[in-house]
Design a protein around this motif. Structure first.
Motif, mmCIF file in Angstrom:
data_model
loop_
_atom_site.group_PDB
_atom_site.id
_atom_site.type_symbol
_atom_site.label_atom_id
_atom_site.label_comp_id
_atom_site.label_asym_id
_atom_site.label_seq_id
_atom_site.Cartn_x
_atom_site.Cartn_y
_atom_site.Cartn_z
ATOM 1 N N ILE A 117 -70.670 -2.082 5.943
ATOM 2 C CA ILE A 117 -70.889 -2.811 4.810
ATOM 3 C C ILE A 117 -72.356 -2.233 4.048
ATOM 4 O O ILE A 117 -73.339 -2.320 5.008
ATOM 5 N N ALA A 118 -72.238 -2.643 2.532
ATOM 6 C CA ALA A 118 -73.352 -2.323 2.654
ATOM 7 C C ALA A 118 -74.259 -3.791 2.073
ATOM 8 O O ALA A 118 -74.198 -4.215 1.440
ATOM 9 N N SER A 119 -75.269 -4.397 3.090
ATOM 10 C CA SER A 119 -76.046 -5.097 3.051
ATOM 11 C C SER A 119 -77.305 -4.131 2.375
ATOM 12 O O SER A 119 -77.453 -3.671 1.075
ATOM 13 N N ARG A 154 -75.797 -12.333 2.602
ATOM 14 C CA ARG A 154 -76.413 -12.567 3.884
ATOM 15 C C ARG A 154 -74.533 -13.598 4.615
ATOM 16 O O ARG A 154 -74.856 -13.334 5.603
ATOM 17 N N PHE A 155 -74.311 -13.992 3.487
ATOM 18 C CA PHE A 155 -72.430 -14.297 4.033
ATOM 19 C C PHE A 155 -71.935 -13.455 4.323
ATOM 20 O O PHE A 155 -71.028 -12.845 5.508
ATOM 21 N N GLN A 156 -71.653 -12.093 4.163
ATOM 22 C CA GLN A 156 -70.872 -10.502 4.073
ATOM 23 C C GLN A 156 -71.696 -10.442 5.537
ATOM 24 O O GLN A 156 -70.327 -9.984 6.094
ATOM 25 N N GLU A 157 -72.595 -10.634 5.900
ATOM 26 C CA GLU A 157 -73.460 -10.187 7.129
ATOM 27 C C GLU A 157 -72.283 -11.044 8.115
ATOM 28 O O GLU A 157 -72.401 -10.199 9.170
ATOM 29 N N ALA A 158 -72.616 -12.596 7.358
ATOM 30 C CA ALA A 158 -72.266 -13.474 8.652
ATOM 31 C C ALA A 158 -70.809 -13.105 9.271
ATOM 32 O O ALA A 158 -70.337 -12.841 9.979
ATOM 33 N N ILE A 159 -69.421 -12.657 7.663
ATOM 34 C CA ILE A 159 -68.352 -12.875 7.913
ATOM 35 C C ILE A 159 -68.232 -11.504 8.916
ATOM 36 O O ILE A 159 -67.502 -11.204 10.085
ATOM 37 N N THR A 160 -68.377 -10.487 8.286
ATOM 38 C CA THR A 160 -68.657 -9.151 9.127
ATOM 39 C C THR A 160 -68.916 -8.944 10.528
ATOM 40 O O THR A 160 -68.604 -8.734 11.411
ATOM 41 N N MET A 161 -70.154 -10.063 11.420
ATOM 42 C CA MET A 161 -69.924 -9.654 12.063
ATOM 43 C C MET A 161 -69.438 -10.667 12.905
ATOM 44 O O MET A 161 -69.436 -10.702 14.433
ATOM 45 N N ALA A 162 -68.944 -11.829 12.536
ATOM 46 C CA ALA A 162 -67.405 -13.184 13.194
ATOM 47 C C ALA A 162 -66.773 -12.377 13.211
ATOM 48 O O ALA A 162 -66.091 -12.070 14.040
ATOM 49 N N TYR A 163 -65.835 -11.204 12.444
ATOM 50 C CA TYR A 163 -64.930 -10.273 13.044
ATOM 51 C C TYR A 163 -65.183 -9.313 13.699
ATOM 52 O O TYR A 163 -64.362 -8.756 14.778
ATOM 53 N N HIS A 164 -66.337 -9.203 14.485
ATOM 54 C CA HIS A 164 -66.630 -8.054 15.248
ATOM 55 C C HIS A 164 -67.153 -8.615 16.447
ATOM 56 O O HIS A 164 -66.609 -8.263 17.727
ATOM 57 N N THR A 165 -66.934 -9.681 16.308
ATOM 58 C CA THR A 165 -67.518 -10.510 17.772
ATOM 59 C C THR A 165 -66.315 -11.273 17.880
ATOM 60 O O THR A 165 -66.016 -11.145 19.373
ATOM 61 N N GLU A 170 -64.839 -2.837 15.338
ATOM 62 C CA GLU A 170 -65.708 -2.309 15.030
ATOM 63 C C GLU A 170 -66.681 -2.380 13.900
ATOM 64 O O GLU A 170 -66.157 -1.973 12.796
ATOM 65 N N THR A 171 -68.088 -3.085 13.636
ATOM 66 C CA THR A 171 -68.171 -3.279 11.846
ATOM 67 C C THR A 171 -69.654 -2.421 12.182
ATOM 68 O O THR A 171 -70.297 -2.072 13.421
ATOM 69 N N ARG A 172 -70.722 -2.278 10.949
ATOM 70 C CA ARG A 172 -72.016 -1.769 10.558
ATOM 71 C C ARG A 172 -72.504 -2.015 9.465
ATOM 72 O O ARG A 172 -71.808 -2.626 8.704
ATOM 73 N N ILE A 173 -73.678 -2.735 10.206
ATOM 74 C CA ILE A 173 -73.763 -3.516 9.150
ATOM 75 C C ILE A 173 -75.849 -2.854 7.955
ATOM 76 O O ILE A 173 -76.239 -1.706 9.397
ATOM 77 N N ASP A 234 -73.710 3.841 17.602
ATOM 78 C CA ASP A 234 -72.695 2.504 18.385
ATOM 79 C C ASP A 234 -73.670 1.210 18.140
ATOM 80 O O ASP A 234 -73.241 0.223 19.061
ATOM 81 N N TYR A 235 -74.395 0.967 17.033
ATOM 82 C CA TYR A 235 -75.383 -0.225 17.061
ATOM 83 C C TYR A 235 -74.151 -0.820 15.911
ATOM 84 O O TYR A 235 -74.019 -0.287 14.779
ATOM 85 N N SER A 236 -73.958 -1.493 16.206
ATOM 86 C CA SER A 236 -73.467 -2.977 15.271
ATOM 87 C C SER A 236 -74.023 -3.876 15.194
ATOM 88 O O SER A 236 -73.649 -4.925 14.346
#
Length: 328
Positions: A117-119, A154-165, A170-173, A234-236
């Protein structure tokens, strides 16, 4: 012969999205571009339509997204990105960062695709630390005029990390700092195209406040290289990609005047609400993890960008407004 990997790039007709399409076409991927063209321009990707490994969907990712066949990667770059855009279409800005990201994360999960995702550096708001490291949580006004963009990201980062955890996706920000280059819109309200557009029209260059606020400008080719490396790392966790060469807006205006060979003056306008006073990335992580740092000097990148803007039709140089449709 191995079958091409397939990548979906949203915001494909925009400034950054179109350059990413070019990069992945050059790397022999099958690129699926998607854009609702509210701020994008098909001219940015017109040269790709003749290629058999490129296809395009005119679609709003805030609505359900379907892509047939295998999908290996998703780059989510669909979003207004300049103040003139997100102040005119605030609801769509919030929807593409929330509903759009949710739809694409669901697609990535169903396809077992890696998603980047493009933050933005705007998640740091008006920072109290400089340069800004990824560990800094920011100083953001959620109900100010810039909040629709800042909080969407900020929400975009949060939901992306939630899907990752939670789902193991596999997500990247990537947190993108000020970027420039060919295919920017002259009338998008950001400082670089605004200054160059004013210079080309023979107008005074307008800066906000006394011009002491700082920005750091990264040339688009450098940014694309950083994004490419991050996708395949490999950095999430979130990672800054930008140029740490900091300059004041006043100094930058003086550089533009020198570059364009004009005799315009710099004039001051009132400082917008919540305008960041300083912006400079800490790229320690990008250097150590990706082996990345910017290569293109500002003088070199500005010349290329200025030549691009000079080549635009005169009516486009003179046009100062941008019309929007589908404002829901």
């Amino acid at each position: 012969m191995a079958e091409r990997k397939r990548i979906l790039i949203t915001g494909a007709a925009g400034f950054l999205g179109s350059h990413l399409c070019d990069r992945f076409i050059a790397e022999d991927y099958h690129v699926i571009g998607m854009d609702n063209l509210i701020t994008g321009d098909l001219r940015n990707i017109a040269h790709l339509f003749k290629l058999e490994n490129f296809e395009f969907y005119n679609h709003d990712v805030s609505k359900f997204v379907y892509v047939p066949g295998d999908l290996h990667y998703i780059l989510h770059f669909a979003s207004p990105a300049s103040p003139i855009d997100y102040l005119k279409i605030p609801i769509q800005t919030l929807k593409v960062g929330s509903l759009g990201t949710h739809n694409l994360l669901g697609l990535a999960r169903s396809k077992n695709a890696r998603m980047l995702i493009a933050s933005t550096s705007e998640v740091y708001g008006d920072p109290s630390v400089n340069p800004q490291p990824e560990e800094y949580w920011g100083n953001v006004n959620p109900v100010g005029p810039r909040g629709v963009y800042d909080e969407a990201k900020r929400f975009q980062e949060a939901i992306t990390m939630a899907y990752h955890t939670f789902h193991g996706l596999e997500t990247r920000i990537v947190r993108i700092f000020n970027t420039y280059g060919p295919r920017m819109r002259l009338n998008d309200g950001r400082v670089l195209p605004a200054f160059i557009g004013q210079a080309l029209r023979g107008e005074s260059l307008t800066m906000f406040g006394d011009g002491s606020q700082t920005r750091s400008f990264c040339y688009v080719d450098d940014l694309v290289e950083g994004i490419y490396r991050l996708l395949f790392s490999d950095y999430s966790q979130p990672m800054n990609i930008g140029n740490p060469d900091e300059i004041t807006i006043r100094q930058f205006g003086e550089e533009i005047i020198k570059l364009t060979g004009t005799d315009q003056k710099l004039i001051s306008l009132p400082l917008p609400t919540d305008d960041p006073k300083q912006r400079r990335p800490d790229i320690t992580k990008a250097k150590s993890i990706l082996g990345w740092e910017p290569k293109v000097s500002r003088s070199e990148g500005l010349k290329i960008t200025y030549d691009y803007f000079k080549s635009l039709p005169e009516k486009e140089i003179q046009h100062k407004d941008f019309k929007y449709f589908n404002k829901n």
